[in-house]
Write a protein that holds these residues in place. Structure first.
Motif: not given
Length: 232
Positions: A56, A70, A74, A78, A149, A153
């Protein structure tokens, strides 16, 4: 502030990300964080290292700590992980207990109240938290932290709050998923979830400039989200 630990500081930062109060690329000053939480910089640094390990934040030489920005790849990863996990959660057979449906409907009612109100942070947090709540209520507590999480993201992939219209669409899609669960239509609920995640991903593809960071925003940014129920 009492009983503050590196873990609680890290949790507050993730909560701020889910509420879209922290933007990608925003600076997290050690001294400002220490003053905000009333702790030492050593404790803050430990919290930031926890967040760094979770992907993070990042530290830039001679500049300090920043919320990660990100990449498109990425973000896609996610969202793909969320589809696998959330579809799996809804793939089990059996009709959910009435208590599960009641809790999810209460959550959606909270979403609707937040959408009708002016608190964009609470609205954004509740819309993201629905997915964690679903995992918890379906009995997948070991996945709650993982899903929180991953949801954070994907939230970082957005640089603007959802508009009321977009939030209303997300809330309606949540309600449709719960209705399918209540009817025992797990296959339909699973497809609705996949469609919903896909819609969210598409809505976050537009590139928008993030707001500049400001140290004085930290106290307000990291204040607890004003959730409708103290028990949640």
């Amino acid at each position: 502030m009492t009983d503050v630990t590196p873990t609680t500081i890290a949790a507050r930062v993730v909560e701020a990300i889910l509420a879209q109060k922290l933007s990608p690329g925003e600076r997290l000053g050690e001294q400002q964080l220490a003053e905000n939480f009333g702790v030492s910089r050593t404790m803050v640094r430990e919290a930031l290292m926890q967040l760094q390990a979770r992907g993070f934040v990042e530290v830039q030489s001679r500049r300090g700590w920043y919320v990660v920005e990100p990449s498109a790849e990425e973000a896609r990863d996610a969202f793909a992980a969320r589809r696998i996990i959330e579809a799996g959660i809804l793939a089990e057979s059996g009709r959910p207990l009435s208590k599960v449906i009641r809790k999810l409907r209460e959550h959606i009612a909270d979403e609707k109240r937040a959408i009708a109100g002016a608190d964009a942070a609470t609205r954004a947090f509740l819309l993201a938290d629905f997915h964690v709540c679903l995992a918890d209520q379906m009995g997948h507590r070991l996945l709650c932290d993982v899903l929180r999480d991953l949801t954070a993201r994907t939230t970082l992939a957005a640089t603007l709050f959802q508009s009321t219209h977009e939030a209303g669409q997300s809330c309606a899609e949540h309600a449709a998923i719960v209705a399918a669960l209540e009817a025992g239509e797990l296959k339909r609920a699973r497809q609705l979830m996949l469609d919903h995640i896909g819609n969210v991903e598409e809505a976050l593809e537009a590139e928008v400039a993030a707001s500049p960071a400001a140290d004085e925003r930290l106290r307000a940014t990291l204040a607890p989200v004003a959730l409708p129920r103290a028990s949640r």
